[in-house]
Design a protein around this motif. Structure first.
Motif, mmCIF file in Angstrom:
data_model
loop_
_atom_site.group_PDB
_atom_site.id
_atom_site.type_symbol
_atom_site.label_atom_id
_atom_site.label_comp_id
_atom_site.label_asym_id
_atom_site.label_seq_id
_atom_site.Cartn_x
_atom_site.Cartn_y
_atom_site.Cartn_z
ATOM 1 N N ARG A 1 0.764 -1.146 -0.156
ATOM 2 C CA ARG A 1 -0.031 -0.119 0.108
ATOM 3 C C ARG A 1 0.932 1.154 -0.172
ATOM 4 O O ARG A 1 0.331 2.159 -0.481
ATOM 5 C CB ARG A 1 -1.038 -0.068 1.179
ATOM 6 N N ASP B 1 -5.559 -0.310 -1.301
ATOM 7 C CA ASP B 1 -6.495 -1.109 -0.541
ATOM 8 C C ASP B 1 -6.306 -1.512 0.672
ATOM 9 O O ASP B 1 -5.040 -1.993 1.153
ATOM 10 C CB ASP B 1 -6.495 -2.562 -1.504
ATOM 11 N N ASN C 1 -7.352 -7.880 -4.615
ATOM 12 C CA ASN C 1 -6.461 -7.788 -5.800
ATOM 13 C C ASN C 1 -6.031 -9.070 -6.479
ATOM 14 O O ASN C 1 -5.307 -10.032 -5.798
ATOM 15 C CB ASN C 1 -5.378 -6.786 -5.972
#
Length: 115
Positions: free
Chosen positions: A27, A37, A95
């Motif tokens: 991230r 995310d 993802n």
């Protein structure tokens, strides 16, 4: 050349070539692959691509979880460090990535004798 593909509903939206070295995924903005995310740790996972010690000119890639909060999945199984194969699916947060290698050797069909 092998690459890592990020897909959404079976459509590739981004891809990264797998060359010798490391790709950090997470991230934080200093990652090679940044994922915005909340289910992804700041430093979540790493892909390490290196020369295969047994096959000249062949690269191999490893997936390594970096002690992430929610873990890293390879083909639906949480892993800490695993060798990747063509068509493997990596899940990080929400993802989904796939290892694409159209030029891969079909080594599973060949016996390699190391002496």
């Amino acid at each position: 050349m092998a690459y890592l593909a990020l897909s959404v509903e079976d459509v590739i939206i981004n891809k990264w070539p797998l060359v010798e070295g490391a790709l950090d995924i997470g991230r934080a903005s200093d990652n090679d692959i940044q994922i915005n995310d909340a289910a992804v740790s700041s430093k979540h996972a790493r892909l390490i691509t290196e020369l295969d010690p047994f096959i000249e000119g062949q690269l191999i890639t490893y997936l390594e979880d970096l002690a992430s909060t929610n873990g890293t999945e390879l083909n639906g199984i949480k892993v800490t460090r695993e060798k990747l194969n063509p068509d493997d699916i990596i899940t990080i947060g929400f993802n989904e990535f796939q290892l694409i290698d159209n030029q891969s050797n079909k080594l599973d069909e060949t016996a390699i004798i190391i002496g």
